[in-house]
Design a protein around this motif. Structure first.
Motif, mmCIF file in Angstrom:
data_model
loop_
_atom_site.group_PDB
_atom_site.id
_atom_site.type_symbol
_atom_site.label_atom_id
_atom_site.label_comp_id
_atom_site.label_asym_id
_atom_site.label_seq_id
_atom_site.Cartn_x
_atom_site.Cartn_y
_atom_site.Cartn_z
ATOM 1 N N GLY A 391 0.793 -1.206 0.078
ATOM 2 C CA GLY A 391 0.026 0.073 0.158
ATOM 3 C C GLY A 391 0.755 1.236 -0.045
ATOM 4 N N ARG A 392 2.111 1.135 0.340
ATOM 5 C CA ARG A 392 3.147 2.385 0.361
ATOM 6 C C ARG A 392 4.027 2.189 -0.731
ATOM 7 N N ASP A 393 3.975 1.378 -1.704
ATOM 8 C CA ASP A 393 4.824 1.165 -2.625
ATOM 9 C C ASP A 393 5.083 2.461 -3.523
ATOM 10 N N PRO A 394 6.331 3.185 -3.456
ATOM 11 C CA PRO A 394 6.542 4.421 -4.478
ATOM 12 C C PRO A 394 6.517 4.104 -5.793
ATOM 13 N N ASP A 395 6.648 2.766 -6.046
ATOM 14 C CA ASP A 395 6.734 2.383 -7.477
ATOM 15 C C ASP A 395 5.272 2.271 -8.031
ATOM 16 N N VAL A 396 4.423 2.333 -7.278
ATOM 17 C CA VAL A 396 2.687 2.296 -7.584
ATOM 18 C C VAL A 396 2.049 3.314 -7.288
ATOM 19 N N TRP A 397 2.137 3.946 -6.096
ATOM 20 C CA TRP A 397 1.366 5.034 -5.730
ATOM 21 C C TRP A 397 2.325 6.378 -5.624
ATOM 22 N N THR A 398 1.603 7.619 -6.201
ATOM 23 C CA THR A 398 2.271 8.992 -6.079
ATOM 24 C C THR A 398 1.969 9.279 -4.783
ATOM 25 N N HIS A 399 3.049 9.993 -4.189
ATOM 26 C CA HIS A 399 3.014 10.220 -2.650
ATOM 27 C C HIS A 399 2.164 9.274 -1.890
ATOM 28 N N PRO A 400 3.112 8.169 -1.674
ATOM 29 C CA PRO A 400 2.482 7.068 -1.003
ATOM 30 C C PRO A 400 2.205 7.206 0.471
ATOM 31 N N ASP A 401 2.714 8.128 1.183
ATOM 32 C CA ASP A 401 2.381 8.384 2.717
ATOM 33 C C ASP A 401 1.408 9.486 2.776
ATOM 34 N N ARG A 402 0.773 9.861 1.787
ATOM 35 C CA ARG A 402 -0.005 11.146 1.956
ATOM 36 C C ARG A 402 -1.530 10.405 1.818
ATOM 37 N N PHE A 403 -2.394 11.143 2.832
ATOM 38 C CA PHE A 403 -3.908 10.676 2.564
ATOM 39 C C PHE A 403 -4.777 11.396 1.395
ATOM 40 N N ALA A 404 -4.988 10.955 0.521
ATOM 41 C CA ALA A 404 -5.316 11.532 -0.751
ATOM 42 C C ALA A 404 -6.276 10.634 -1.243
ATOM 43 N N PRO A 405 -7.656 10.932 -0.623
ATOM 44 C CA PRO A 405 -8.793 9.844 -1.208
ATOM 45 C C PRO A 405 -9.056 10.148 -2.724
ATOM 46 N N GLU A 406 -8.636 11.189 -3.359
ATOM 47 C CA GLU A 406 -9.107 11.637 -4.501
ATOM 48 C C GLU A 406 -8.505 10.857 -5.883
ATOM 49 N N ARG A 407 -7.412 10.074 -5.183
ATOM 50 C CA ARG A 407 -6.591 9.228 -6.197
ATOM 51 C C ARG A 407 -7.495 8.140 -6.519
ATOM 52 N N PHE A 408 -8.497 7.838 -5.937
ATOM 53 C CA PHE A 408 -9.408 6.683 -6.288
ATOM 54 C C PHE A 408 -10.833 7.353 -7.054
ATOM 55 N N LEU A 409 -10.975 8.530 -7.157
ATOM 56 C CA LEU A 409 -11.948 9.144 -8.247
ATOM 57 C C LEU A 409 -11.848 8.838 -9.557
ATOM 58 N N GLY A 410 -12.537 8.106 -10.122
ATOM 59 C CA GLY A 410 -12.723 7.839 -11.524
ATOM 60 C C GLY A 410 -11.695 6.465 -11.616
ATOM 61 N N SER A 411 -11.144 5.847 -10.602
ATOM 62 C CA SER A 411 -10.247 4.600 -10.523
ATOM 63 C C SER A 411 -11.130 3.349 -10.601
#
Length: 492
Positions: A391-411
């Motif tokens: 869940g915190r893999d920087p190769d997969v997630w942008t800014h992995p330590d940041r709480f950003a629910p918007e990353r899932f909008l439209g995903s």
């Protein structure tokens, strides 16, 4: 007595060297250097999920380690998790034997702890169809509504008094109440299980099951019971067995109309003889303990993490409250029929579970020698899928330590086990069978708490100051309880 210790240590050292020699002849995954006898235990602290994440960034997403005499493969990326949980799922579908699974799992008869085989497959199918189906989840909706109504009213009284509330305790209590009502048909007080208290005994089971037991990693020393783990597990097993036996007997003898809780369903299957395998009372009690522990702790912890993140991020809190106002209105509480329309709530839950998976490490076991991604994986190797690291893999997630629910909008990324970058419920054959029930409880409780209340921190603490450190166990909880002041916001 000293000679016994010397012989035991010498035996363990010899066996460890033989194992290491045999495995080194084949290409194992890369990993850090270990020490004689203990292997890599010296590299772990009280937060092994974080330690393993740091090591994997150096040695790779498929990493070999050894804990005592147990070869271990640590899996730390979505692609690697897919290889172990999907491509080669059948080989890695078992659970390792442990003292906890033996004594608390009725000799590994529970869904969570059982070794892979025909009996486990039949038991899982039975529970999925009869206990955890959408129909069964819907059957208990009025009970969940009633329990949440009581919960909200207690928080309203605290709000009127401007009282700081220990939300960790309150959320755990309502989750325990819901779980007991579904599983047993009634709630139980502290004195119903043992003089130490109901919740205290459940916590003791979780602690003992998660504890590092030397006998599990040095099986040849198991008979010594060096830490007293076996004694404590036996004691806990007897207490819970007597408790479940009493509940089952009460259900058998009761002639009153019942709500057809989980005990009723399990006993009906037992009496009918149509389970399809050698299903007996031990299976019933093992499943009841599964349901009790999973229902009480996992849901409560997931709700607590989500509420903590929302209090820490007021902008996202307001955005969710706006969605709730538009969908539900300020003149009523949330009901389960609203949940399908709450898209931003789904994003909140996904993001919270990405950052704070309730189960940080999934533990499975290889049932045969095999090759994965060009690496030799030995038979009986312990497989640790580091969900926290994925869940915190920087190769997969942008800014992995940041709480950003918007990353899932439209995903299209979901959390039901098909998208390996987000697997809080696991995946494959050993994925959580209670996913639907767990998600329903978590979404409903988070929605209700955010819709009915604004939240403030005591002592004029700023949201950014809220401590978000975690405590590793079977369930990874907050290190410190969440204390907050509710402010009632509805017009009812």
């Amino acid at each position: 007595m000293a000679w016994i210790w010397m012989v035991a240590i010498a035996a363990v050292a010899f066996i460890s060297l033989v194992h290491q020699w045999r495995h080194n002849k084949k290409k194992l995954p890369p990993g850090p250097n270990g020490l004689p006898i203990i292997g890599h235990f010296h590299l772990l602290t009280k937060n092994p999920h974080q330690d393993l994440h740091r090591l994997a960034r150096k040695h790779g997403p498929i990493m070999y380690m050894r804990f005592g005499s147990i070869p271990t493969v640590v899996v730390s990326s979505p692609a690697a998790a897919e290889l172990f949980l999907k491509t080669h799922d059948l080989i890695f579908a078992s659970r390792p034997r442990s003292e906890a699974s033996n004594y608390l799992g009725y000799q590994q008869r529970s869904i969570a702890m059982a070794r892979y085989g025909d009996d486990w497959r039949n038991l899982r199918k039975l529970c999925t169809l009869e206990l955890l189906s959408s129909r069964k989840v819907a059957q208990f909706e009025p009970m969940r509504k009633a329990e949440l109504g009581i919960f909200v009213n207690s928080l309203r009284r605290a709000a009127a008094a401007r009282e700081a509330v220990d939300m960790s305790v309150r959320i755990a209590s309502v989750s325990a109440g819901m779980t007991c009502m579904m599983v047993f048909g009634r709630k139980y007080g502290d004195s119903d299980l043992d003089e130490r208290g109901f919740k205290e005994m459940v916590a003791a089971v979780m602690k003992e099951a998660a504890a590092l037991n030397i006998g599990d990693y040095f099986p040849y020393l198991r008979w010594l019971d060096l830490q007293g783990s076996r004694r404590r597990l036996k004691e806990l097993s007897k207490i819970f067995d007597a408790f479940f036996e009493r509940i089952i007997q009460d259900h058998v003898e009761s002639e009153e109309g019942r709500t057809h809780d989980f005990v009723d369903t399990m006993m009906a299957i037992l009496d009918s003889g149509q389970a399809g395998f050698n299903f007996d009372r031990r299976h019933v009690k093992a499943v009841l303990l599964d349901m009790l522990l999973a229902g009480m702790d996992t849901s409560a912890t997931a709700v607590e993490w989500a509420l903590s993140e929302l209090i820490r991020h007021p902008k996202e809190m307001k955005k969710l409250q706006k969605e709730l106002e538009e969908t539900v209105g300020l003149n009523q509480m949330v009901v389960e029929s609203h949940l399908s329309s709450l898209k931003y709530l789904d994003c909140i839950i996904k993001e919270s579970m990405r950052l704070h998976p309730v189960v940080s490490l999934i533990i499975q076991e290889a049932m045969d020698d095999c090759e994965v991604h060009g690496f030799h994986i030995p038979n009986k190797a312990q497989i640790l899928v580091n969900v926290w690291a994925i869940g915190r893999d920087p190769d997969v997630w942008t800014h992995p330590d940041r709480f950003a629910p918007e990353r899932f909008l439209g995903s299209n990324v979901d959390l039901r086990g098909q998208d390996f970058q987000l697997i809080p419920f696991g995946s494959g054959r050993r994925g959580c069978p209670g996913l639907q029930l767990g998600l329903t409880m978590v979404r409903l409780m988070v929605a209700q708490l955010v819709h009915c209340f604004d939240w403030e921190l005591p002592h004029e603490m700023m949201p950014a100051e809220l401590d978000m450190s975690d405590h590793f166990s079977l369930v990874t909880t907050r290190a410190n309880h969440l204390i907050a002041i509710p402010v009632y916001r509805l017009s009812v």
